[in-house]
Scaffold this active site. Structure first.
Site, PDB file in Angstrom:
ATOM      1  N   LYS A 192      -6.521  71.370  64.581  1.00 57.35           N
ATOM      2  CA  LYS A 192      -6.635  72.202  65.796  1.00 57.35           C
ATOM      3  C   LYS A 192      -6.638  71.271  66.996  1.00 57.35           C
ATOM      4  O   LYS A 192      -7.537  70.427  67.136  1.00 57.35           O
ATOM      5  CB  LYS A 192      -7.918  73.029  65.761  1.00 57.35           C
ATOM      6  CG  LYS A 192      -8.468  73.470  67.122  1.00 57.35           C
ATOM      7  CD  LYS A 192      -7.638  74.532  67.811  1.00 57.35           C
ATOM      8  CE  LYS A 192      -7.892  74.661  69.322  1.00 57.35           C
ATOM      9  NZ  LYS A 192      -9.228  74.720  69.826  1.00 57.35           N
ATOM     10  N   GLY A 230      -7.014  72.566  74.125  1.00 52.27           N
ATOM     11  CA  GLY A 230      -6.447  72.280  75.445  1.00 52.27           C
ATOM     12  C   GLY A 230      -7.112  71.079  76.107  1.00 52.27           C
ATOM     13  O   GLY A 230      -6.445  70.271  76.763  1.00 52.27           O
ATOM     14  N   GLY A 257      -6.643  76.660  76.702  1.00 49.06           N
ATOM     15  CA  GLY A 257      -7.482  77.356  77.685  1.00 49.06           C
ATOM     16  C   GLY A 257      -7.279  76.862  79.111  1.00 49.06           C
ATOM     17  O   GLY A 257      -7.023  77.669  80.023  1.00 49.06           O
ATOM     18  N   ASP A 273      -9.874  77.986  67.981  1.00 46.38           N
ATOM     19  CA  ASP A 273     -10.663  77.514  66.831  1.00 46.38           C
ATOM     20  C   ASP A 273     -10.669  78.580  65.729  1.00 46.38           C
ATOM     21  O   ASP A 273     -10.524  78.268  64.546  1.00 46.38           O
ATOM     22  CB  ASP A 273     -12.122  77.233  67.237  1.00 46.38           C
ATOM     23  CG  ASP A 273     -12.235  76.047  68.175  1.00 46.38           C
ATOM     24  OD1 ASP A 273     -11.383  75.142  68.090  1.00 46.38           O
ATOM     25  OD2 ASP A 273     -13.171  76.034  68.995  1.00 46.38           O
ATOM     26  N   LYS A 313     -17.429  75.953  67.422  1.00 42.04           N
ATOM     27  CA  LYS A 313     -16.796  74.982  66.515  1.00 42.04           C
ATOM     28  C   LYS A 313     -17.497  74.973  65.157  1.00 42.04           C
ATOM     29  O   LYS A 313     -16.850  75.008  64.117  1.00 42.04           O
ATOM     30  CB  LYS A 313     -16.871  73.554  67.070  1.00 42.04           C
ATOM     31  CG  LYS A 313     -16.417  73.433  68.481  1.00 42.04           C
ATOM     32  CD  LYS A 313     -15.198  72.553  68.606  1.00 42.04           C
ATOM     33  CE  LYS A 313     -14.619  72.646  69.985  1.00 42.04           C
ATOM     34  NZ  LYS A 313     -13.364  73.312  70.090  1.00 42.04           N
TER      35      LYS A 313
HETATM   36  C1  X2W Z   1      -8.364  81.513  74.276  1.00 40.82           C
HETATM   37  C2  X2W Z   1      -7.076  80.992  73.671  1.00 40.82           C
HETATM   38  C3  X2W Z   1      -6.804  79.543  73.987  1.00 40.82           C
HETATM   39  C4  X2W Z   1      -7.833  78.575  73.412  1.00 40.82           C
HETATM   40  C5  X2W Z   1      -8.210  81.649  75.822  1.00 40.82           C
HETATM   41  O1  X2W Z   1      -7.776  82.671  76.305  1.00 40.82           O
HETATM   42  O2  X2W Z   1      -8.519  80.648  76.500  1.00 40.82           O
HETATM   43  C6  X2W Z   1      -9.774  83.461  73.850  1.00 40.82           C
HETATM   44  O3  X2W Z   1     -10.706  83.044  74.535  1.00 40.82           O
HETATM   45  P1  X2W Z   1      -8.707  76.066  73.756  1.00 40.82           P
HETATM   46  O4  X2W Z   1      -8.033  75.035  74.579  1.00 40.82           O
HETATM   47  O5  X2W Z   1      -8.674  75.750  72.307  1.00 40.82           O
HETATM   48  O6  X2W Z   1     -10.065  76.427  74.260  1.00 40.82           O
HETATM   49  N1  X2W Z   1      -8.631  82.790  73.699  1.00 40.82           N
HETATM   50  C7  X2W Z   1      -9.909  84.769  73.132  1.00 40.82           C
HETATM   51  O7  X2W Z   1      -8.594  78.855  72.519  1.00 40.82           O
HETATM   52  O8  X2W Z   1      -7.763  77.333  73.976  1.00 40.82           O
END
Ligand code: X2W
Length: 286
Positions: A35, A38, A71, A188, A244
Site C-alpha cells: 500500500k 499519498g 488523499g 488502507d 493502519k
Molecule cells: C480516501 C481515498 C484515498 C486514500 C480519500 O478520499 O482521501 C476515504 O477517505 P491515502 O493517501 O492512502 O490516505 N478515501 C474514504 O486513502 O489516500
C-alpha cells in the site's frame, strides 16, 4: 585510475546480494501487496526509487501488487475546484461531486504516475481500480459518509492471471457499487481487502511514520495481534495509526501471513523489509 578504496562499495554490494539469497528463496512466488499512501509518495526521484524496488521484486520471482492512496492529491484538486471536504473518523465525507473528483484523481493522475514510473524502470505495470473485472464490489459504509464504500465481495482472479504474465497490477481504491454507484474506499482498507482476497504472504503499509511506537516512543519491530489490541486499549496506539493497525488485524484475520507498517520515504524501504535480516518498521503477525 581506480583505487582499492573505490572498489569497497562493490564488494559490499556483492556481499549484500549473497546475504539476500535465503530471503530471495523464501519469497519466490510470494504475493506481496504494497500500500503506497499519498503521504509516502514523494518527489519523482523517490517514486523512481520505489518503482525500481518493485521491479526488482518482480525480477526475483515475487508477485508484487501495488494499491495506492492519494488523499493529499485529492485535497489539492478539490481545493482548486473550490469543493469543500471533511473527514469523519479518517474517512472523507464523499458527495456526488467529490466522488467524481476522487475517481478522476486516483484512477487518473495518481494511478498513471505509478504505472509509468514502474514501466520506466523496465517493469510491466497495468493500472486498475476496484471496478475492473469487478475486483472490489462495495456496499455503502454509512449513509452519513455518502459515497464511501466498504469492500464486500472481492474477485481477485484477474490479479492471479496478471501474475502468470509477470505483470504488476497497480490498483486505485475505487469500488463498484451493486447498482452502478462509484465508491470511494480508504486506501488502507482497499489494500487489506485485496491482500486478504489473495491470501497474500505480506501486506506492506508504506506510510510517513517509521512504525508502531510503544509508550516510550520507540518503534516496536515485532508484534502480535494481541499486542496491538492491548496497546490500542491502553491508548498507546492512537490517532492516524488506528486505521493502519485495524487494517493489519483485519488482513491477518482474513488470511494474510503478516503485515508490516513502515516508512515509505526511507530509501529502499521495501527491499530492507523483505530481503534483509534487519527488516524495517513494525511486523505484525497472528
Ligand atoms: C480516501 C481515498 C484515498 C486514500 C480519500 O478520499 O482521501 C476515504 O477517505 P491515502 O493517501 O492512502 O490516505 N478515501 C474514504 O486513502 O489516500
Amino acid at each position: 585510475m581506480k583505487t582499492q578504496d573505490m572498489n569497497r562499495n562493490w564488494i559490499a554490494t556483492a556481499e549484500t546480494l549473497s546475504h539476500a539469497l535465503p530471503y530471495l528463496q523464501r519469497y519466490d512466488e510470494a504475493i506481496i501487496v504494497i500500500k503506497l499512501g499519498g503521504h509516502a509518495m514523494g518527489s519523482d526521484e523517490a517514486m523512481d526509487s520505489f518503482a525500481r524496488d518493485v521491479v526488482l521484486m518482480r525480477q526475483v520471482g515475487v508477485n508484487p501488487v501495488i494499491v495506492h492512496g492519494g488523499g493529499p492529491m485529492i485535497n489539492a484538486m478539490l481545493e482548486k475546484l473550490g469543493v469543500k471536504s471533511e473527514f469523519v473518523n479518517g474517512k472523507r465525507v464523499t458527495d456526488k461531486i467529490t466522488v467524481e473528483v476522487v475517481e478522476m484523481v486516483l484512477s487518473g493522475l495518481v494511478n498513471k504516475r505509478i504505472v509509468q514510473a514502474v514501466n520506466r524502470q523496465g517493469g510491466t505495470a497495468v493500472g486498475l481500480s476496484g471496478k475492473d473485472a469487478n475486483l472490489m464490489i462495495c456496499d455503502q459504509t454509512d449513509p452519513a459518509l455518502g459515497f464511501v464504500g466498504t469492500p464486500s465481495q472481492m474477485n481477485p482472479k484477474l490479479l492471479t492471471d496478471l501474475f502468470a504474465h509477470e505483470i504488476i497490477p497497480v490498483i486505485a481504491p475505487i469500488g463498484a457499487g451493486r447498482n452502478g454507484e462509484t465508491y470511494n474506499v480508504n486506501g488502507d482498507t482497499a489494500a487489506g481487502a485485496i491482500a486478504a482476497a489473495l491470501k497474500a504472504d505480506r501486506l506492506l503499509l508504506l506510510t510517513d511514520v517509521p512504525g508502531v511506537k510503544n509508550a516510550a516512543g520507540e518503534v516496536v519491530t515485532e508484534l502480535t495481534a494481541e499486542h496491538i489490541r492491548e496497546m490500542t486499549r491502553d491508548g498507546v496506539i492512537a490517532g492516524g495509526m488506528i486505521p493502519k493497525t485495524e487494517t493489519a488485524l483485519a488482513a491477518i484475520e482474513g488470511g494474510v501471513r503478516a503485515v508490516a507498517i513502515l516508512d515509505g520515504r526511507a530509501p529502499n524501504a521495501v527491499l530492507l523489509e523483505l530481503f534483509t535480516e534487519h527488516g524495517a518498521g513494525s511486523l505484525i503477525r497472528k
